[in-house]
Write a protein that holds these residues in place. Structure first.
Motif, PDB file in Angstrom:
ATOM      1  N   PRO A  42       0.707  -1.222   0.012  1.00  0.00           N
ATOM      2  CA  PRO A  42      -0.023  -0.139   0.068  1.00  0.00           C
ATOM      3  C   PRO A  42       0.888   1.392  -0.037  1.00  0.00           C
ATOM      4  O   PRO A  42       0.312   2.317   0.021  1.00  0.00           O
ATOM      5  CB  PRO A  42      -0.660   0.093   1.277  1.00  0.00           C
ATOM      6  N   LEU A 109       4.269  -1.968   6.819  1.00  0.00           N
ATOM      7  CA  LEU A 109       3.311  -3.178   6.698  1.00  0.00           C
ATOM      8  C   LEU A 109       2.031  -3.206   7.740  1.00  0.00           C
ATOM      9  O   LEU A 109       1.363  -4.159   7.342  1.00  0.00           O
ATOM     10  CB  LEU A 109       4.177  -4.397   6.532  1.00  0.00           C
ATOM     11  N   GLU A 111      -0.534  -1.806   8.681  1.00  0.00           N
ATOM     12  CA  GLU A 111      -1.725  -1.456   8.340  1.00  0.00           C
ATOM     13  C   GLU A 111      -2.128  -2.652   7.116  1.00  0.00           C
ATOM     14  O   GLU A 111      -3.373  -3.057   7.338  1.00  0.00           O
ATOM     15  CB  GLU A 111      -1.936  -0.204   7.738  1.00  0.00           C
ATOM     16  N   TYR A 112      -1.383  -2.956   6.389  1.00  0.00           N
ATOM     17  CA  TYR A 112      -1.849  -3.818   5.459  1.00  0.00           C
ATOM     18  C   TYR A 112      -1.840  -5.356   5.767  1.00  0.00           C
ATOM     19  O   TYR A 112      -2.635  -5.962   5.638  1.00  0.00           O
ATOM     20  CB  TYR A 112      -0.527  -4.050   4.089  1.00  0.00           C
ATOM     21  N   LYS A 113      -0.942  -5.608   6.838  1.00  0.00           N
ATOM     22  CA  LYS A 113      -1.292  -6.929   7.440  1.00  0.00           C
ATOM     23  C   LYS A 113      -2.296  -7.091   8.343  1.00  0.00           C
ATOM     24  O   LYS A 113      -3.049  -8.094   8.143  1.00  0.00           O
ATOM     25  CB  LYS A 113       0.057  -7.085   8.371  1.00  0.00           C
ATOM     26  N   SER A 115      -5.261  -5.688   7.362  1.00  0.00           N
ATOM     27  CA  SER A 115      -6.222  -5.910   6.628  1.00  0.00           C
ATOM     28  C   SER A 115      -6.430  -7.235   6.101  1.00  0.00           C
ATOM     29  O   SER A 115      -7.300  -7.443   4.883  1.00  0.00           O
ATOM     30  CB  SER A 115      -6.194  -4.581   5.436  1.00  0.00           C
ATOM     31  N   LEU A 121       1.416 -12.138   5.032  1.00  0.00           N
ATOM     32  CA  LEU A 121       1.558 -11.140   3.853  1.00  0.00           C
ATOM     33  C   LEU A 121       2.873 -11.875   3.147  1.00  0.00           C
ATOM     34  O   LEU A 121       3.212 -11.740   2.046  1.00  0.00           O
ATOM     35  CB  LEU A 121       1.938  -9.818   4.304  1.00  0.00           C
ATOM     36  N   ASP A 146       6.431  -4.398  -1.114  1.00  0.00           N
ATOM     37  CA  ASP A 146       5.576  -4.105   0.058  1.00  0.00           C
ATOM     38  C   ASP A 146       4.636  -5.056  -0.258  1.00  0.00           C
ATOM     39  O   ASP A 146       3.981  -5.733   0.893  1.00  0.00           O
ATOM     40  CB  ASP A 146       4.975  -2.833   0.132  1.00  0.00           C
ATOM     41  N   ASN A 147       3.981  -5.159  -1.358  1.00  0.00           N
ATOM     42  CA  ASN A 147       2.977  -6.268  -1.738  1.00  0.00           C
ATOM     43  C   ASN A 147       3.531  -7.708  -1.827  1.00  0.00           C
ATOM     44  O   ASN A 147       3.404  -8.149  -3.079  1.00  0.00           O
ATOM     45  CB  ASN A 147       1.978  -5.689  -2.925  1.00  0.00           C
TER      46      ASN A 147
END
Length: 183
Positions: A42, A109, A111-113, A115, A121, A146-147
């Motif tokens: 993200p 990471l 926030e992404y984790k 979600s 991830l 990051d993705n």
């Protein structure tokens, strides 16, 4: 008549000098890049426009978590995050980064984790499984997008030679609502 010709010539010279200076800045110091794909989400989004600082590593060394642009083996420029520096051992266990056997947080990471519906991830791996060596070779860095589940990075293309690094990307300037200085 001579005065008009002289004035026109001065304008032409000024324009040529301005273009030469702009080209020099673009070629030697800074360059724009457009993020192509979703491998850095993200943090970065497809279509984000960034400034690449081409002199950052002429006067300093790459640091862990820098976002860099480099010439990938396929002849395309990639943008990824430095995870491993020369001499580092890298391992992921249970979605946690370990560098030289020490846990290293990756706050970018978090926030992404949160979600993610379920699962990790970053899948578990050790460096030797990905590049055939226990440590990042001298003169190289180990990079990841990051993705993590949708990124072609050092897990696929190996350690990145430092001489292929174009520069450090740390300013998103377009679209305006994405403007950000990334540290």
């Amino acid at each position: 008549m001579a005065k008009g010709k002289s004035e026109s010539w001065e304008w032409v010279k000024a324009l040529v000098i301005a273009l030469a200076v702009a080209a020099g800045i673009r070629y030697f110091l800074f360059a724009p890049i457009v993020v192509d794909g979703e491998s850095m989400m993200p943090t970065l989004h497809n279509g984000d426009r960034m400034i690449v600082n081409k002199v950052s590593y002429d006067i300093g060394k790459p640091e862990r978590f820098d976002i860099i642009v480099f010439n990938a083996p396929e002849g395309k420029d990639y943008i990824k995050r430095i995870i491993g520096l020369p001499g580092d051992t890298i391992e992921y266990r249970d979605d946690t980064l370990f560098v030289n056997d020490q846990e290293v947080p990756e706050p970018y990471l978090n926030e992404y984790k949160r979600s993610m519906p379920e699962g990790n991830l970053t899948y578990d791996f050790q460096l030797n499984e990905k590049i055939g060596r226990k440590t990042v070779p001298e003169g190289h860095v180990f990079v990841l997008g990051d993705n993590r589940q949708h990124s072609k990075d050092s897990r696929n293309i190996g350690a990145i030679p430092m001489d292929t690094i174009i520069g450090k990307a740390n300013v998103i300037f377009w679209p305006v609502d994405h403007f950000n200085v990334i540290k």
